[in-house]
Design an enzyme around this catalytic site. Structure first.
Site, short mmCIF file in Angstrom:
data_model
loop_
_atom_site.label_atom_id
_atom_site.label_comp_id
_atom_site.label_asym_id
_atom_site.label_seq_id
_atom_site.Cartn_x
_atom_site.Cartn_y
_atom_site.Cartn_z
N THR A 164 -1.60 9.05 -6.20
CA THR A 164 -2.23 7.73 -6.53
C THR A 164 -3.24 7.91 -7.75
O THR A 164 -3.46 9.23 -7.90
CB THR A 164 -3.08 7.58 -5.21
OG1 THR A 164 -3.73 6.01 -5.57
CG2 THR A 164 -4.13 8.21 -5.04
N ASN A 197 -5.88 6.03 -7.70
CA ASN A 197 -6.89 5.11 -6.95
C ASN A 197 -7.92 6.11 -6.16
O ASN A 197 -7.90 6.87 -5.40
CB ASN A 197 -6.28 4.29 -5.87
CG ASN A 197 -7.34 3.52 -5.21
OD1 ASN A 197 -8.43 3.80 -5.24
ND2 ASN A 197 -6.86 2.28 -4.47
N GLY A 254 -10.61 5.42 -4.98
CA GLY A 254 -11.07 5.09 -3.39
C GLY A 254 -10.32 5.92 -2.32
O GLY A 254 -10.62 6.36 -1.37
N ASP A 290 2.45 5.14 1.94
CA ASP A 290 2.36 3.61 1.59
C ASP A 290 2.12 2.97 2.84
O ASP A 290 2.19 3.31 3.91
CB ASP A 290 4.08 3.02 1.23
CG ASP A 290 3.95 1.71 0.88
OD1 ASP A 290 3.18 1.51 -0.14
OD2 ASP A 290 4.87 1.14 0.98
N PHE A 326 -11.06 -3.65 2.41
CA PHE A 326 -10.48 -4.15 1.29
C PHE A 326 -9.10 -4.74 1.87
O PHE A 326 -9.08 -4.76 3.06
CB PHE A 326 -9.86 -3.20 0.38
CG PHE A 326 -9.08 -2.37 0.89
CD1 PHE A 326 -9.14 -1.09 1.69
CD2 PHE A 326 -7.55 -2.36 0.57
CE1 PHE A 326 -8.12 -0.18 2.25
CE2 PHE A 326 -6.38 -1.73 1.15
CZ PHE A 326 -7.01 -0.25 1.87
N GLY A 327 -8.52 -5.36 1.09
CA GLY A 327 -7.22 -5.97 1.55
C GLY A 327 -7.47 -7.00 2.52
O GLY A 327 -8.18 -7.90 2.42
N ASP A 342 -8.60 -6.60 5.35
CA ASP A 342 -9.62 -6.33 6.52
C ASP A 342 -10.57 -7.46 6.92
O ASP A 342 -10.81 -7.52 8.32
CB ASP A 342 -10.71 -5.18 5.80
CG ASP A 342 -9.98 -3.81 5.80
OD1 ASP A 342 -8.96 -3.66 6.67
OD2 ASP A 342 -10.50 -2.72 5.32
N LYS A 397 -13.97 2.74 10.97
CA LYS A 397 -12.36 2.42 10.38
C LYS A 397 -11.66 3.52 10.72
O LYS A 397 -10.49 3.76 11.23
CB LYS A 397 -12.30 1.74 9.04
CG LYS A 397 -11.10 1.32 8.64
CD LYS A 397 -10.94 0.57 7.42
CE LYS A 397 -9.69 0.37 6.99
NZ LYS A 397 -9.36 -0.28 5.68
N ARG A 447 -3.92 4.86 8.75
CA ARG A 447 -4.02 5.74 7.75
C ARG A 447 -4.50 7.21 8.60
O ARG A 447 -3.95 8.32 8.60
CB ARG A 447 -4.89 5.60 6.48
CG ARG A 447 -3.99 5.42 5.21
CD ARG A 447 -4.68 5.34 4.05
NE ARG A 447 -5.77 4.16 4.29
CZ ARG A 447 -5.63 2.87 4.24
NH1 ARG A 447 -4.08 2.48 3.81
NH2 ARG A 447 -6.38 1.92 4.26
P1 IMP Z 1 -1.35 0.63 0.24
O1 IMP Z 1 0.31 1.15 0.20
O2 IMP Z 1 -1.88 1.59 0.86
O3 IMP Z 1 -1.49 0.76 -1.71
O4 IMP Z 1 -1.36 -0.57 0.58
C1 IMP Z 1 -0.73 -1.74 0.18
C2 IMP Z 1 -1.40 -2.84 0.38
O5 IMP Z 1 -1.49 -3.21 1.97
C3 IMP Z 1 -2.83 -3.27 0.13
O6 IMP Z 1 -3.13 -3.72 -1.23
C4 IMP Z 1 -3.74 -4.13 1.06
O7 IMP Z 1 -3.25 -5.57 0.78
C5 IMP Z 1 -2.77 -3.65 2.40
N1 IMP Z 1 -3.55 -2.75 3.24
C6 IMP Z 1 -3.15 -1.28 3.42
N2 IMP Z 1 -4.17 -0.91 3.92
C7 IMP Z 1 -4.93 -1.66 4.34
C8 IMP Z 1 -6.27 -1.66 4.83
O8 IMP Z 1 -6.63 -0.42 5.65
N3 IMP Z 1 -6.93 -2.45 5.30
C9 IMP Z 1 -6.50 -3.88 4.48
N4 IMP Z 1 -5.47 -3.89 4.03
C10 IMP Z 1 -4.67 -2.88 3.79
#
Ligand code: IMP
Length: 197
Positions: A7, A9, A11, A67, A150-151, A153, A173, A179
């Site tokens: 990544t 990112n 964060g 992912d 984020f996302g 949550d 969390k 995760r």
């Molecule tokens: P990534 O694969 O971790 O980048 O997650 C893909 C998408 O899933 C993110 O952009 C969020 O929309 C959602 N997502 C993944 N993990 C979380 C979380 O811990 N909280 C909220 N949304 C999540």
């Protein structure tokens, strides 16, 4: 031991290093000028593998791809692997608004959902794979609450919790998250020397 996290990112690097506190592992990002391949997989595993393989081909070091996303039962598992680009605008806010809209009128008991996370580790030298999964069950609330995380949550209510995920601090969390669960399982597999494929 350093692990390259597939990544750019910061964060995410910070979050994985929080999860790895007290272990021998330290996560660092892939080189900052790398262009990531598209996440074309139809499962979390496929996308985590794409990321891990990309980082491994670039560095030859031990790499972790991850992912994750949200599965909503009333929407037959959507948004799933499309969680980050569920709405046209593809921002956290527009994704949440779209989801709330699609679930309008659906009673609380039928709003079950889960966050899922898949991790794929490729080991330096052997190129052995170690894969793990984690999830956290809950419901999609009728309204947003909290300004952390984020996302999705703000609308995710973990099972047995009175707080939405976005009302929890990172420490809380990390005790329950998909995760964190996937990472715990990965550490168990690593310590027992279990590899796949
Ligand atoms: P990534 O694969 O971790 O980048 O997650 C893909 C998408 O899933 C993110 O952009 C969020 O929309 C959602 N997502 C993944 N993990 C979380 C979380 O811990 N909280 C909220 N949304 C999540």
């Amino acid at each position: 031991m350093e692990i390259i996290l597939a990544t750019q990112n910061n964060g995410k690097i910070k979050e994985f290093n929080e999860l790895a506190k007290g272990t021998e592992f330290n996560f660092i990002p892939v080189p900052s000028n790398s262009t990531f391949p598209e996440e074309t997989g139809s499962t979390f595993f496929e996308n985590a593998s794409i990321k891990a393989n990309f980082a491994f081909s670039l560095t030859g070091r031990t790499c972790l791809g991850d992912d994750s996303g949200l599965e909503v039962d009333a929407l037959n598992g959507k948004p799933g692997v499309h969680s980050s680009r569920f709405s046209k605008k593809a921002t956290d806010e527009s994704n949440v608004d779209k989801l709330l809209n699609e679930l309008k009128g659906i009673p609380h008991e039928d709003r079950s959902a889960r966050f899922k996370c898949c991790l794929v580790l490729i080991q330096e030298g052997t190129a052995n794979l170690i894969c793990s999964e984690g999830s956290v069950e809950g419901k999609i609330a009728e309204e947003k609450r909290g300004d952390r995380g984020f996302g999705y949550d703000p609308i995710f209510l973990p099972k047995g919790s009175l707080l939405h995920m976005a009302e929890m601090d990172q420490e809380k969390k990390n005790l329950i998250s998909h995760r964190a669960n996937a990472f715990k399982s990965l550490l168990e597999k690593l310590s027992s020397g279990l590899t796949e494929k």
